[in-house]
Every structure is written in structure tokens, then in C-alpha cells.
Design a protein around this motif. Structure first.
Motif: not given
Length: 146
Positions: A50-64
Motif C-alpha cells: 500500500f501507499a498513502a497521500a494527502s490531498c484536499l485536506g484528507k488522507l488517502y490509502l490505496v493498496g491490495s
């Protein structure tokens, strides 16, 4: 950190450092002004790779997703509500080995280390698109230099 960990990712959101990973996708937040760590709600779905990034005041987590390893899942943390949600989005990419995320101009770029594939997610439109060339992108993605 409150708990030592390996195989984690981190991202900065609103001046705080979020560390995500290990059992049940635990999440900790470091406040540099108070010099303190605190645990926050774990992500809803267990993910690996997985990886994470912040964008537009929120935290996003994407992974298998643990259930279907060759499919990615996208989760979003809203720090104002202290709430995670699973985002269903059209055209979410298939599995990427060791993905990495970066944010630019309100878009999240997802890069796989074993391919030349780059995908971009627009949180406002809730849509994924594939970046189609080294110097060409699918509109409305801004021009990138590689």
C-alpha cells in the motif's frame, strides 16, 4: 511512534505526520507542535502492498485488498470527522507492485515500481485515469515532465 513497526507508509496532512501500517492497518499521527503521537481509527479494510497521500485536506490509502490480491482498494480518512470511508471509484487500477503516491494540483498520482504505469485519481470527480505517455496525459491532468 507509539508502536515500532515495519512495512509502513507515511504522509503529511495538515502539518501532522500520519504513519500507516502493520496489524489491521493501524494509523498513528504525530503532532510536531505538541511533540506527541496519538493513535487514530484504523483503516476499514486490511490492505497489503500500500501507499498513502494527502490531498484536499484528507488522507488517502490505496493498496491490495486482502480478499482479492490483484485488485486495489481506495480508502479515505477525514481528520475533521475522524472517520474512514471506502471509496468506490470507476476505473481503479489493477494490482501494482510496491505502489507509491504523490499529490500535485489536487490530484493523486499512483506509480508502480515494476511497470511504467502511472495512474491519476481526481478526488473531486472520483475518477481514475491512466497517464498515457511520458509527456502526454489524459485531460484534465496537468502536464508532467519526466
Amino acid at each position: 511512534m507509539l508502536r515500532a513497526r515495519t512495512n509502513h507508509t507515511s504522509a503529511v496532512l495538515n502539518g501532522e505526520i500520519y504513519v500507516i501500517g502493520v496489524d489491521m492497518v493501524e494509523v498513528e499521527c504525530y503532532d510536531p507542535y505538541n511533540k506527541s503521537w496519538c493513535a487514530i481509527s484504523p483503516a476499514l479494510k486490511y490492505v497489503s502492498n500500500f501507499a498513502a497521500a494527502s490531498c484536499l485536506g484528507k488522507l488517502y490509502l490505496v493498496g491490495s485488498c486482502a480478499i482479492k490480491y490483484n485488485a486495489l482498494t481506495l480508502q479515505c480518512y477525514n481528520p475533521v470527522q475522524d472517520l474512514w470511508s471506502v471509496i468506490t471509484s470507476p476505473f481503479i487500477p489493477k494490482y501494482l507492485s510496491a505502489p507509491r503516491c504523490a499529490t500535485l494540483h489536487g490530484l493523486i498520482y499512483l506509480i508502480g515500481d515494476n511497470t511504467k504505469k502511472v495512474h491519476v485519481y481526481n478526488p473531486e470527480a472520483n475518477i481514475w485515469q491512466k497517464v498515457v505517455g511520458q509527456n502526454q496525459t489524459v485531460p484534465p491532468v496537468p502536464h508532467l515532465c519526466w
